[in-house]
Design an enzyme around this catalytic site. Sequence first.
Site, short mmCIF file in Angstrom:
data_model
loop_
_atom_site.label_atom_id
_atom_site.label_comp_id
_atom_site.label_asym_id
_atom_site.label_seq_id
_atom_site.Cartn_x
_atom_site.Cartn_y
_atom_site.Cartn_z
N SER A 126 -1.50 14.33 -17.38
CA SER A 126 -0.01 15.18 -17.34
C SER A 126 0.58 15.86 -16.61
CB SER A 126 -0.47 15.91 -18.85
OG SER A 126 -0.26 15.35 -19.98
N TYR B 216 -0.37 23.34 -22.41
CA TYR B 216 -0.42 23.06 -23.67
C TYR B 216 -0.43 24.19 -24.43
CZ TYR B 216 -2.51 19.26 -20.91
OH TYR B 216 -2.67 18.30 -20.12
N1 GLN Z 1 -2.22 10.26 -20.68
C1 GLN Z 1 -2.47 11.26 -21.61
C2 GLN Z 1 -2.04 10.94 -23.01
O1 GLN Z 1 -0.66 10.79 -22.97
C3 GLN Z 1 -1.85 12.46 -20.91
C4 GLN Z 1 -2.45 13.73 -21.77
C5 GLN Z 1 -2.76 14.78 -20.92
O2 GLN Z 1 -2.97 14.76 -19.71
N2 GLN Z 1 -2.86 16.16 -21.65
O3 GLN Z 1 -2.65 11.49 -23.91
#
Ligand code: GLN
Length: 304
Positions: A63, A240
Amino acid sequence: MDYAHILERIHRDIQPLLGQGKVADYIPELGKVRGDRFGMALVFADGRSHCVGDAAVPFSIQSISKLFACTLAFQLLGEDLWQRVGREPSGNAFNSLVQLEYEQGLPRNPFINAGALVVTDVLCSRFVQAETALVQFMRRLSGNPAIDYDTRVAQSESEHAERNRAMAYFMKSFGRLEMPVDKVIEAYCRQCAITMSCQDLARAALFLAHGGVVPWSGERILGASPAKRLSALMLTCGTYDAAGDFVYRVGLPAKSGVGGGIVAVLPHRWAVCVWSPGLDHSGNSLAGVQALEWLTTLSGHSIF
Ligand code: GLN
């Protein structure tokens, strides 16, 4: 400020935490990484840097790619980007679907999966291959021409992307995506699978700490005001649903990824990246958050 000493102290004191937390395995290829790795790199605009542990070891940025994809989309659309994606913290998990229906398929911010899918849609509609554009962008920002995405990680994520596909189709039903869902998902999985080290990522984020300009090349990536705005979004949305707790503990704009990396900037001073794959319940690196908390506490330097 003796940052070399501070990083060494963090590296020493963090040892009992390594191996705690859970390595993400919902993307099976990510689950193969050892949980007890730890690296940290802090870079200044004048090129000085301090590194400890596995700072040169490439890992899956996941992410964290959302920050740089959003930078590219912000370059392209300017303020119009906010017609396509919001800029409020979500208070929900990064891959939650629950808010989307209430809010007519408009994602809360570009740093949760739904918002990042919209950003990738923007890039897919402007570039022949969005992921290639992003890889090239990362090479320019970090000064490392070897950066690429890991095809096995991309494939592994694509094979387990049901939730992201569901989100994309759902947003498409509200007319929020212009490009075909499959194209957006493939580009998104590849951008998440970009592999970089702490050193690469700290260097790549330095333009945010330097008024939107890459210090060593002089390339302007964003105006000073958009760079400020993007950093503000990192502060409120970059970690998040734990963004409030993160800011309380660390006091820096940051973006995390489930590969265990966290990149953070101290405006007008430095950029830092920490990596440790064991995650806490929000999906942020457990040791990484602690290391950053110690960094700002021991140095006395944060945005506050
Ligand atoms: N590629 C991951 C997903 O889409 C990225 C999520 C993350 O790093 N929070 O679930």
